[in-house]
Design a protein around this motif. Structure first.
Motif, PDB file in Angstrom:
ATOM      1  N   LEU A 138       0.850  -1.199   0.000  1.00 58.46           N
ATOM      2  CA  LEU A 138       0.000   0.000   0.000  1.00 58.46           C
ATOM      3  C   LEU A 138       0.882   1.244   0.000  1.00 58.46           C
ATOM      4  O   LEU A 138       1.705   1.431   0.893  1.00 58.46           O
ATOM      5  N   ASP A 139       0.713   2.107  -1.025  1.00 60.48           N
ATOM      6  CA  ASP A 139       1.505   3.327  -1.068  1.00 60.48           C
ATOM      7  C   ASP A 139       0.689   4.502  -0.548  1.00 60.48           C
ATOM      8  O   ASP A 139      -0.464   4.360  -0.130  1.00 60.48           O
ATOM      9  N   LEU A 140       1.282   5.688  -0.584  1.00 58.64           N
ATOM     10  CA  LEU A 140       0.628   6.872  -0.019  1.00 58.64           C
ATOM     11  C   LEU A 140      -0.514   7.383  -0.874  1.00 58.64           C
ATOM     12  O   LEU A 140      -1.247   8.281  -0.456  1.00 58.64           O
ATOM     13  N   ASP A 141      -0.672   6.846  -2.067  1.00 56.25           N
ATOM     14  CA  ASP A 141      -1.807   7.198  -2.914  1.00 56.25           C
ATOM     15  C   ASP A 141      -2.947   6.187  -2.809  1.00 56.25           C
ATOM     16  O   ASP A 141      -3.935   6.306  -3.531  1.00 56.25           O
ATOM     17  N   GLY A 142      -2.794   5.195  -1.932  1.00 57.03           N
ATOM     18  CA  GLY A 142      -3.837   4.201  -1.745  1.00 57.03           C
ATOM     19  C   GLY A 142      -3.834   3.092  -2.766  1.00 57.03           C
ATOM     20  O   GLY A 142      -4.785   2.318  -2.840  1.00 57.03           O
ATOM     21  N   ARG A 143      -2.766   2.969  -3.562  1.00 55.64           N
ATOM     22  CA  ARG A 143      -2.687   1.911  -4.570  1.00 55.64           C
ATOM     23  C   ARG A 143      -2.100   0.641  -3.949  1.00 55.64           C
ATOM     24  O   ARG A 143      -1.162   0.718  -3.152  1.00 55.64           O
ATOM     25  N   CYS A 144      -2.650  -0.504  -4.337  1.00 58.78           N
ATOM     26  CA  CYS A 144      -2.211  -1.793  -3.813  1.00 58.78           C
ATOM     27  C   CYS A 144      -1.711  -2.657  -4.978  1.00 58.78           C
ATOM     28  O   CYS A 144      -2.527  -3.177  -5.746  1.00 58.78           O
ATOM     29  N   ASP A 145      -0.418  -2.787  -5.097  1.00 57.91           N
ATOM     30  CA  ASP A 145       0.160  -3.619  -6.152  1.00 57.91           C
ATOM     31  C   ASP A 145       0.398  -5.025  -5.625  1.00 57.91           C
ATOM     32  O   ASP A 145       0.870  -5.207  -4.498  1.00 57.91           O
ATOM     33  N   GLY A 146       0.095  -6.019  -6.442  1.00 54.22           N
ATOM     34  CA  GLY A 146       0.284  -7.401  -6.054  1.00 54.22           C
ATOM     35  C   GLY A 146       1.569  -7.977  -6.618  1.00 54.22           C
ATOM     36  O   GLY A 146       2.420  -7.266  -7.176  1.00 54.22           O
ATOM     37  N   GLU A 147       1.700  -9.287  -6.507  1.00 53.73           N
ATOM     38  CA  GLU A 147       2.884  -9.986  -6.980  1.00 53.73           C
ATOM     39  C   GLU A 147       2.689 -10.579  -8.374  1.00 53.73           C
ATOM     40  O   GLU A 147       3.516 -11.367  -8.819  1.00 53.73           O
ATOM     41  N   VAL A 148       1.602 -10.204  -9.056  1.00 58.35           N
ATOM     42  CA  VAL A 148       1.332 -10.756 -10.380  1.00 58.35           C
ATOM     43  C   VAL A 148       1.341  -9.663 -11.444  1.00 58.35           C
ATOM     44  O   VAL A 148       2.119  -9.720 -12.410  1.00 58.35           O
ATOM     45  N   GLU A 149       0.494  -8.666 -11.294  1.00 53.71           N
ATOM     46  CA  GLU A 149       0.293  -7.669 -12.358  1.00 53.71           C
ATOM     47  C   GLU A 149       1.569  -6.969 -12.798  1.00 53.71           C
ATOM     48  O   GLU A 149       1.809  -6.845 -14.013  1.00 53.71           O
ATOM     49  N   PRO A 150       2.446  -6.496 -11.887  1.00 51.31           N
ATOM     50  CA  PRO A 150       3.644  -5.794 -12.372  1.00 51.31           C
ATOM     51  C   PRO A 150       4.606  -6.678 -13.156  1.00 51.31           C
ATOM     52  O   PRO A 150       5.436  -6.161 -13.911  1.00 51.31           O
ATOM     53  N   PHE A 151       4.498  -7.997 -13.002  1.00 51.05           N
ATOM     54  CA  PHE A 151       5.495  -8.895 -13.587  1.00 51.05           C
ATOM     55  C   PHE A 151       4.923  -9.734 -14.731  1.00 51.05           C
ATOM     56  O   PHE A 151       5.559 -10.697 -15.161  1.00 51.05           O
ATOM     57  N   ILE A 152       3.743  -9.362 -15.229  1.00 49.29           N
ATOM     58  CA  ILE A 152       3.172 -10.088 -16.366  1.00 49.29           C
ATOM     59  C   ILE A 152       4.072  -9.999 -17.598  1.00 49.29           C
ATOM     60  O   ILE A 152       4.285 -11.018 -18.279  1.00 49.29           O
ATOM     61  N   PRO A 153       4.632  -8.832 -17.935  1.00 49.12           N
ATOM     62  CA  PRO A 153       5.542  -8.812 -19.095  1.00 49.12           C
ATOM     63  C   PRO A 153       6.744  -9.733 -18.937  1.00 49.12           C
ATOM     64  O   PRO A 153       7.164 -10.391 -19.900  1.00 49.12           O
ATOM     65  N   ALA A 154       7.319  -9.796 -17.734  1.00 49.98           N
ATOM     66  CA  ALA A 154       8.482 -10.674 -17.522  1.00 49.98           C
ATOM     67  C   ALA A 154       8.096 -12.136 -17.688  1.00 49.98           C
ATOM     68  O   ALA A 154       8.841 -12.916 -18.303  1.00 49.98           O
ATOM     69  N   ALA A 155       6.943 -12.519 -17.157  1.00 50.47           N
ATOM     70  CA  ALA A 155       6.484 -13.904 -17.326  1.00 50.47           C
ATOM     71  C   ALA A 155       6.120 -14.174 -18.780  1.00 50.47           C
ATOM     72  O   ALA A 155       6.328 -15.286 -19.286  1.00 50.47           O
ATOM     73  N   GLY A 156       5.589 -13.164 -19.474  1.00 53.76           N
ATOM     74  CA  GLY A 156       5.259 -13.331 -20.888  1.00 53.76           C
ATOM     75  C   GLY A 156       6.489 -13.578 -21.737  1.00 53.76           C
ATOM     76  O   GLY A 156       6.441 -14.336 -22.715  1.00 53.76           O
ATOM     77  N   ARG A 157       7.607 -12.941 -21.382  1.00 53.43           N
ATOM     78  CA  ARG A 157       8.852 -13.170 -22.137  1.00 53.43           C
ATOM     79  C   ARG A 157       9.313 -14.618 -21.989  1.00 53.43           C
ATOM     80  O   ARG A 157       9.822 -15.217 -22.948  1.00 53.43           O
ATOM     81  N   ILE A 158       9.153 -15.179 -20.805  1.00 53.88           N
ATOM     82  CA  ILE A 158       9.549 -16.577 -20.614  1.00 53.88           C
ATOM     83  C   ILE A 158       8.697 -17.494 -21.482  1.00 53.88           C
ATOM     84  O   ILE A 158       9.201 -18.419 -22.130  1.00 53.88           O
ATOM     85  N   ASN A 159       7.396 -17.240 -21.523  1.00 57.37           N
ATOM     86  CA  ASN A 159       6.514 -18.055 -22.362  1.00 57.37           C
ATOM     87  C   ASN A 159       6.875 -17.920 -23.839  1.00 57.37           C
ATOM     88  O   ASN A 159       6.849 -18.902 -24.588  1.00 57.37           O
ATOM     89  N   LYS A 160       7.217 -16.699 -24.268  1.00 55.95           N
ATOM     90  CA  LYS A 160       7.569 -16.489 -25.674  1.00 55.95           C
ATOM     91  C   LYS A 160       8.869 -17.230 -26.015  1.00 55.95           C
ATOM     92  O   LYS A 160       8.977 -17.876 -27.076  1.00 55.95           O
ATOM     93  N   THR A 161       9.842 -17.158 -25.130  1.00 53.50           N
ATOM     94  CA  THR A 161      11.091 -17.880 -25.369  1.00 53.50           C
ATOM     95  C   THR A 161      10.846 -19.387 -25.396  1.00 53.50           C
ATOM     96  O   THR A 161      11.429 -20.105 -26.222  1.00 53.50           O
ATOM     97  N   THR A 162       9.993 -19.857 -24.513  1.00 52.77           N
ATOM     98  CA  THR A 162       9.662 -21.285 -24.501  1.00 52.77           C
ATOM     99  C   THR A 162       8.963 -21.690 -25.792  1.00 52.77           C
ATOM    100  O   THR A 162       9.240 -22.756 -26.364  1.00 52.77           O
ATOM    101  N   TYR A 163       8.065 -20.837 -26.280  1.00 50.85           N
ATOM    102  CA  TYR A 163       7.371 -21.140 -27.542  1.00 50.85           C
ATOM    103  C   TYR A 163       8.355 -21.209 -28.706  1.00 50.85           C
ATOM    104  O   TYR A 163       8.268 -22.130 -29.542  1.00 50.85           O
ATOM    105  N   ASP A 164       9.293 -20.270 -28.758  1.00 53.98           N
ATOM    106  CA  ASP A 164      10.287 -20.282 -29.837  1.00 53.98           C
ATOM    107  C   ASP A 164      11.118 -21.563 -29.793  1.00 53.98           C
ATOM    108  O   ASP A 164      11.434 -22.161 -30.830  1.00 53.98           O
ATOM    109  N   ARG A 165      11.481 -21.988 -28.599  1.00 58.72           N
ATOM    110  CA  ARG A 165      12.257 -23.230 -28.483  1.00 58.72           C
ATOM    111  C   ARG A 165      11.425 -24.437 -28.919  1.00 58.72           C
ATOM    112  O   ARG A 165      11.918 -25.315 -29.645  1.00 58.72           O
ATOM    113  N   LEU A 166      10.174 -24.504 -28.475  1.00 57.88           N
ATOM    114  CA  LEU A 166       9.323 -25.628 -28.877  1.00 57.88           C
ATOM    115  C   LEU A 166       9.099 -25.633 -30.386  1.00 57.88           C
ATOM    116  O   LEU A 166       9.058 -26.703 -31.015  1.00 57.88           O
TER     117      LEU A 166
END
Length: 469
Positions: free
Chosen positions: A222-250
């Motif tokens: 919780l920040d001073l603006d009342g926003r609540c960031d979780g452990e998923v939304e900010p890191f969706i692009p990073a997880a998406g890159r792993i899936n893309k690299t895995t797809y290219d390998r497959l």
């Protein structure tokens, strides 16, 4: 003062329900990445079934593993209050808030609350009045943020929301049941669809008399603006890159990981039937012979996969770095690490766990204080120095822990009972049992307890009558 039916209905239609719909769309995307239903990698319009199958195979729930690695280090195992006296000669009765915790099975329910708060950024616990065999007993339940939308005057500073709307779907195409909470009562409405006007259900109206909206928020960050960031939304692009690299390998592994034989200068078959017949005759160990001396044979090498594997590991290391998750927790590789190296690898996660314990611990205490208020226990309800204790989930050997605790007892003269709770895997109930057993086994403690009991039961000697004046 309770809201009128018209005011409650207008509040739902004009503000709360549209805001819940907007938030639900955002949380739905987070849920897809948390629940291994990630977005598909874009494919050409005429993509074959093979390509679509490879897209499904490349999906891995990396962010669910990030949440699990953190959630498995968060477990409340005790409650401390300055109002609860610890007697060395007898087994003490658990405090009212801790009884309420166990009566609501919060030992188990806390796990779902922590996971939801970590994944979505926030979660709720509702605290409502109730009864059990001993009398008043508050009812505490974890609630997903996908079901509740709450409104604060100041979302960063206020302890309790002004209003909370709980939306329960009655099934696909069957509408919703809406419950509006304020500081006085619960108003229940039904809606056949998202565009219909809510219908008030009079018989479901209920006053809770909590004095506040009975929802406690558990915020991940919780920040001073009342926003609540979780452990998923900010890191969706990073997880998406792993899936893309895995797809290219497959993709490469499926189509380009075999040597291809080539031939030039050979006469083509007369028709397609002859060509297919010759293909069937060609086996892996066949020797190719051509009558034409100008015919040349060769091979096209397979595409090496080393670069894809290296890129895959690099993407995982990037995800581990930005989420403060030990790399070995994501890759499963742990080779010849000393205790010091393992501790250093978990340093970022340990700091993150401590931060979450401060946030979630304050919310647990807030929920227990509200529960005490609803039970009429104003003493515990006003105890702002109370706190919950967390089980030590650090991964270390029992021998190391006992050795360190033994040195603390002998070198620092720390009382032994104060160190029992720091033994890995030991809960508060175990410490209470050990304390009782130690009291029964110590003859001096038993003698002291017996003398104290006799002094309390012995009648005072009768006073002699005063002489007459």
């Amino acid at each position: 003062m309770a809201l009128s039916v018209e005011a409650a209905s207008d509040l739902i239609v004009d503000k709360l329900f549209p805001l819940w719909q907007t938030e639900d769309e955002r949380l739905e995307r987070i849920d897809h990445w948390y629940r291994w239903r990630q977005e598909d990698i874009p494919l050409p319009r005429n993509a074959t079934r093979e390509l679509k199958t490879l897209v499904e195979l490349c999906k891995t729930p990396w962010l669910a593993l990030v949440v699990s690695s953190l959630s498995q280090c968060l477990y409340v195992d005790g409650y401390r209050s300055r109002l609860d006296k610890v007697e060395a000669d007898e087994e003490t009765e658990p405090s009212g808030p801790w009884k309420t915790w166990h009566a609501n099975d919060m030992d188990r329910r806390q796990i779902a609350v922590h996971r939801a708060a970590l994944a979505y950024g926030y979660a709720f616990v509702s605290v409502l009045p109730g009864t059990d065999d001993e009398g008043k007993r508050s009812v505490m339940r974890g609630v997903s943020p996908r079901k509740v939308y709450a409104v604060w005057e100041d979302p960063a500073e206020d302890e309790y929301p002004v209003y909370a709307l709980r939306v329960d779907s009655r099934g696909k195409g069957k509408g919703y049941t809406l419950r509006l909470y304020d500081d006085v009562a619960i108003y229940v409405f039904t809606m056949d669809s998202a565009t219909d006007k809510p219908v008030y259900v009079q018989e479901e109206f209920r006053q809770h008399d909590a004095g506040v909206c009975p929802f406690v928020r558990y915020a991940n960050m919780l920040d001073l603006d009342g926003r609540c960031d979780g452990e998923v939304e900010p890191f969706i692009p990073a997880a998406g890159r792993i899936n893309k690299t895995t797809y290219d390998r497959l993709l490469t592994q499926h189509f380009n990981s075999w040597k291809i034989r080539t031939v030039s200068g050979m006469a083509e078959p007369d028709n397609e039937e002859d060509a297919n017949r010759k293909k069937l005759k060609l086996r892996q160990d066949d020797i190719l012979v051509a009558e034409d001396p100008d015919t040349k044979f060769g091979t096209l090498d397979e595409t090496p996969l080393d670069g894809f594997v290296t890129a895959w590991r690099s993407d995982i290391e990037a995800l581990a770095a930005v989420t403060q998750t030990p790399t070995h927790a994501l890759t499963g590789q742990l080779v010849n690490l000393s205790a010091e190296a393992l501790s250093a690898a978990r340093a970022g996660l340990s700091q993150k766990v401590t931060e979450r314990q401060k946030s979630f611990g304050a919310s647990h205490v807030q929920a227990l204080r509200l529960a005490a208020h609803l039970e009429g226990d104003e003493t515990h309800a006003n105890d702002r120095l109370s706190r919950v204790t967390w089980q030590d989930m650090e991964i270390r050997s029992l021998s190391q822990a006992v050795d360190a605790l033994g040195k603390a007892a002998t070198m620092l003269q720390i009382p032994l009972p104060a160190l029992w709770q720091r033994v890995p895997g030991v809960e508060k109930s175990d410490v209470d049992e050990w304390r009782r057993m130690a009291t029964e086994m110590d003859p001096m403690d038993r003698l002291t307890a017996e003398l104290a009991r006799q002094s309390q039961t012995r009648e005072p000697p009768a006073r002699e009558p005063a002489p007459a004046a």
